[in-house]
Design a protein around this motif. Structure first.
Motif, PDB file in Angstrom:
ATOM      1  N   PHE A 540       0.853  -1.190   0.000  1.00 19.49           N
ATOM      2  CA  PHE A 540       0.000   0.000   0.000  1.00 19.49           C
ATOM      3  C   PHE A 540       0.891   1.244   0.000  1.00 19.49           C
ATOM      4  O   PHE A 540       1.816   1.354   0.802  1.00 19.49           O
ATOM      5  N   PHE A 541       0.589   2.171  -0.921  1.00 19.01           N
ATOM      6  CA  PHE A 541       1.325   3.434  -1.045  1.00 19.01           C
ATOM      7  C   PHE A 541       0.342   4.590  -0.826  1.00 19.01           C
ATOM      8  O   PHE A 541      -0.769   4.588  -1.382  1.00 19.01           O
ATOM      9  N   TYR A 542       0.773   5.593  -0.057  1.00 16.58           N
ATOM     10  CA  TYR A 542      -0.106   6.729   0.288  1.00 16.58           C
ATOM     11  C   TYR A 542       0.688   8.021   0.235  1.00 16.58           C
ATOM     12  O   TYR A 542       1.846   8.084   0.671  1.00 16.58           O
ATOM     13  N   ARG A 543       0.016   9.079  -0.291  1.00 18.24           N
ATOM     14  CA  ARG A 543       0.597  10.421  -0.302  1.00 18.24           C
ATOM     15  C   ARG A 543      -0.329  11.356   0.447  1.00 18.24           C
ATOM     16  O   ARG A 543      -1.560  11.147   0.455  1.00 18.24           O
ATOM     17  N   ASP A 544       0.251  12.391   1.065  1.00 24.76           N
ATOM     18  CA  ASP A 544      -0.523  13.270   1.950  1.00 24.76           C
ATOM     19  C   ASP A 544      -1.676  13.975   1.255  1.00 24.76           C
ATOM     20  O   ASP A 544      -2.608  14.458   1.917  1.00 24.76           O
ATOM     21  N   ASP A 545      -1.625  14.043  -0.070  1.00 25.65           N
ATOM     22  CA  ASP A 545      -2.726  14.705  -0.777  1.00 25.65           C
ATOM     23  C   ASP A 545      -3.904  13.772  -1.025  1.00 25.65           C
ATOM     24  O   ASP A 545      -4.873  14.131  -1.699  1.00 25.65           O
ATOM     25  N   GLY A 546      -3.833  12.513  -0.502  1.00 30.65           N
ATOM     26  CA  GLY A 546      -4.930  11.566  -0.620  1.00 30.65           C
ATOM     27  C   GLY A 546      -4.744  10.529  -1.714  1.00 30.65           C
ATOM     28  O   GLY A 546      -5.566   9.605  -1.834  1.00 30.65           O
ATOM     29  N   LEU A 547      -3.674  10.658  -2.510  1.00 31.93           N
ATOM     30  CA  LEU A 547      -3.403   9.662  -3.543  1.00 31.93           C
ATOM     31  C   LEU A 547      -3.010   8.340  -2.884  1.00 31.93           C
ATOM     32  O   LEU A 547      -2.264   8.311  -1.909  1.00 31.93           O
ATOM     33  N   PHE A 548      -3.517   7.217  -3.426  1.00 33.84           N
ATOM     34  CA  PHE A 548      -3.172   5.914  -2.847  1.00 33.84           C
ATOM     35  C   PHE A 548      -3.154   4.841  -3.938  1.00 33.84           C
ATOM     36  O   PHE A 548      -3.787   4.987  -4.996  1.00 33.84           O
ATOM     37  N   ARG A 549      -2.455   3.751  -3.660  1.00 34.68           N
ATOM     38  CA  ARG A 549      -2.447   2.585  -4.545  1.00 34.68           C
ATOM     39  C   ARG A 549      -2.235   1.323  -3.714  1.00 34.68           C
ATOM     40  O   ARG A 549      -1.403   1.313  -2.801  1.00 34.68           O
ATOM     41  N   PHE A 550      -2.978   0.266  -4.045  1.00 35.11           N
ATOM     42  CA  PHE A 550      -2.725  -1.088  -3.553  1.00 35.11           C
ATOM     43  C   PHE A 550      -2.171  -1.918  -4.716  1.00 35.11           C
ATOM     44  O   PHE A 550      -2.704  -1.852  -5.834  1.00 35.11           O
ATOM     45  N   TYR A 551      -1.141  -2.713  -4.439  1.00 34.35           N
ATOM     46  CA  TYR A 551      -0.542  -3.565  -5.462  1.00 34.35           C
ATOM     47  C   TYR A 551      -0.408  -5.000  -4.965  1.00 34.35           C
ATOM     48  O   TYR A 551      -0.023  -5.225  -3.798  1.00 34.35           O
TER      49      TYR A 551
END
Length: 686
Positions: A540-551
């Motif tokens: 799981f990757f997350y950025r403070d602006d709300g962007l996210f990805r599950f791989y």
């Protein structure tokens, strides 16, 4: 930056603090499992391979040229060969009997220095013993008084037929009292007396006592060897006869005069598997073997680069699929005729080979003691031989004297000391599951500490600590790429640089599994999370602006297309971690903001988050690192909170996400850690 749970990093470029024991709780059930194939040293001819090739239609010559690369079969005239039968004895008793071919002839016993001697009749008992100086022979013929012949030089010869003329059949045999050899050419295997009929005998003085040797023609010697079942196919038996003869002749030429003790006895070859198993006379079902020896009379394996043109034709029962390069197995220089070749026919079912696969299970405590460790943590093969793939170096890791140690042993040492059939093996340590997670602490200047953790949240002494870590990583997480229960490691920097590493049980990192600089920049939180409870993590990757990805992440570290991606997550989370609230192996997720806002979510296998299980704003503000950690080994995580001022708290957490009273709290942890996370140092599958 917060880094995820299950973190485990140990770079041995650091100034290392010796580890403390107790990373895993042992139960006494831990074992080391060796799974292997083949039997013997694996150099030269494979006997089961020869059998398999013969079954498939190969001739003896083709078998020889396959296993001894570039070699041919040639005839070579040789002098009689000396075979040591008994070494460094004090007293030995012999009896004279007949072979059944005819009435037994008397045995003439004479000193080497004299032209004539005395006679031992059939049924006689002969005693060999030392004298001061020299030795003596006592003969007790049936119905007669015993008599003794001394010789200060101790050079007695025993002869009973014209053995130097080829083709003679002896009528007399001499049996050593109290000596037996297994005859595996009869069913069931039976112990047979040590009886010798071919050639003549010599009694000599050795460095530690008396030596008894036989001297005979080379083909008579080969007739008395027992290295391959006599019932096997004709071409396999012929190949064995050629190899046995060639080995003996090569040793004879190499060792020279038997009196020099170059054979560690009065001999050119010993009668044991140190050279070849010579059983003499009387073993069963020998007719096919006699035919094979006679059909190949005088034939040896020849190669232009071999000493005297004669190949020392090593052989063994079978390899694990490819034979060995002689220099890798025995040392020394490479020899063109003893190279690794295919031996798959020995183990692929063409013929029944009972050692095509085998397993030995050893108690871990026994293995640890053998290598000088108090507690074993892991075993792995670190080097294989280039030709065959067999084990060259085996590394044993564990605790000795309260410190972590690694002990390297050769594959040969491992085979010998643990009674394995060959060096074609894999090894696996199966131990008790660790009782609790350990804790890892990291600073951006590269300093780190790895600690054992008690059920009450107390830290033990550092298991591994130092200051040689690469500086500047922004996110580090342990991730189980292949679902084997042992984590790999992922490192990330905000500029997109990343690395995946295998991690050894001692915490050291191997070469990167995957490395590059093409990841999306600026991720603020990265964690491994098992979405579906299969033991293989997703990321799981997350950025403070709300962007996210599950791989889904592959076992080689490569990422396919995102399982789920978007930009609608709440902004500004400062810590995100996976946490197993209910011990079901499927993670939940925890989000935290420094103002005290928090949420717990069940997360679906596709990465979707439903409504929060628990949410609020009443958590203490200002935590710099939060991680889930299993302090008691029950599979259900506890929670750990840390501020860079040294303040910390451990909490039990319910399946609903509610926190109980602190298990442990204080303000004395080291200051300034940038990342804290948990991992089990030794994840061992039972």
């Amino acid at each position: 930056m917060f880094v995820a749970r299950a973190l485990f990093v140990a770079v041995l470029l650091a100034v290392v603090v010796p580890p403390t024991p107790g990373a895993a709780v042992t139960t006494g059930d831990e074992t080391v499992v060796f799974n292997g194939s083949g039997w013997g040293h694996g150099v030269g001819l494979s006997q089961y391979g020869a059998y398999g090739m013969a079954v498939k239609g190969s001739t003896a010559g083709q078998i020889i040229s396959h296993y001894y690369s570039g070699s041919t079969v040639a005839v070579k005239a040789t002098a009689p060969i000396w075979v040591n039968l008994e070494r460094n004895f004090q007293t030995l008793q012999l009896t004279v009997g007949d072979t059944g071919a005819a009435a037994g002839a008397p045995v003439v016993i004479k000193k080497k220095s004299e032209a004539s001697g005395v006679t031992a009749l059939p049924g006689a008992v002969i005693t060999l013993s030392p004298a001061a100086p020299g030795c003596k022979v006592t003969v007790e013929n049936p119905g007669q008084a015993a008599f003794t012949i001394p010789d200060t030089a101790c050079e007695f010869d025993f002869n009973w037929y014209a053995w130097e003329t080829p083709g003679q059949t002896p009528s007399t045999k001499i049996t050593i009292t109290g000596c037996t050899l297994a005859d595996w050419n009869v069913t069931p295997t039976t112990s047979k007396p040590c009886a010798y009929a071919r050639g003549m005998l010599h009694l000599r003085t050795g460095p530690g006592g008396l030596d008894l040797s036989a001297e005979m023609l080379i083909d008579d010697y080969v007739l008395g060897t027992s290295e391959m079942p006599y019932a096997w196919s004709t071409q396999a038996l012929r190949a064995q006869a050629i190899a046995s003869r060639s080995y003996a002749v090569a040793r004879q030429l190499e060792r020279g005069n038997p009196a020099t003790n170059s054979c560690d006895g009065w001999c050119h070859v010993k009668d044991t598997t140190a050279d070849q198993r010579y059983v003499g006379w009387g073993h069963g079902n020998i007719t096919p073997w006699i035919s094979a020896v006679q059909a190949t009379a005088g034939q040896i394996v020849s190669h232009p680069t071999a000493p005297n043109g004669v190949v020392p034709a090593y052989f063994s029962s079978s390899s694990g699929g490819k034979t060995e390069n002689v220099e890798e197995r025995f040392g020394g220089t490479a020899r063109a005729y003893l190279k690794s070749v295919d031996d798959s026919v020995a183990v692929n079912g063409t013929v029944f080979n009972p050692k095509a696969s085998w397993q030995f299970v050893k108690p871990a405590a026994v293995v640890a003691s053998a290598v000088g460790l108090d507690q074993l943590l892991d075993v792995e093969i670190t080097e294989t031989r280039s030709g065959s793939g067999s084990a060259a170096i085996v590394k044993y890791s564990g605790i000795a004297g309260g410190q972590y140690q690694e002990v390297e042993k050769t594959g040969t040492w491992t085979r010998t000391n643990f009674g394995l059939y060959s060096e074609y093996f894999d090894v696996h340590y199966t131990g008790a599951e660790p009782a609790a997670d350990e804790m890892f602490f990291y600073r951006n200047d590269g300093s780190f500490g790895f600690y054992g953790l008690g059920p009450d949240g107390s830290l033990g002494g550092p298991i591994l600590a130092g200051s040689g870590y690469t500086s500047g990583w922004d996110a580090i997480t342990a991730v189980d790429l292949d679902g084997d229960g042992q984590d790999e490691m992922f490192f990330y920097r905000d500029d997109g640089l990343f690395r995946f590493y295998n991690v050894k049980s001692n915490g050291s990192l191997g070469s990167p599994i995957l490395a590059g600089s093409g990841y999306t920049k600026g991720w603020d939180a990265i964690t491994a999370v098992d979405l579906d409870g299969d033991g293989q993590d997703e990321m799981f990757f997350y950025r403070d602006d709300g962007l996210f990805r599950f791989y889904h992440v592959r076992s080689n570290g490569s990422l396919p297309m995102p399982l789920l991606a978007g930009s609608g997550y709440t902004k500004g989370w400062d810590a995100i971690t996976a946490v197993d609230l209910d011990g079901d192996d499927q993670d939940e997720m925890f989000f935290y903001r420094n103002d005290g806002l928090y949420r717990y979510y069940h997360v679906k296998p596709d990465g979707n988050l439903p409504k929060p299980m628990l949410a609020g704003s009443g958590y203490s503000s200002g935590w710099d690192a939060i991680t889930a950690v299993d302090t008691d080994g029950d599979g259900q995580d506890e929670m750990f909170f840390y501020r860079k001022s040294g303040l910390f708290r451990y909490y039990n957490i319910s399946a609903a996400g509610t926190l109980g009273p602190p298990i442990k709290a204080g303000s004395y942890y080291e200051l300034g850690w940038d990342a804290i996370s948990a991992i089990q140092l030794d994840v061992i599958v039972k």
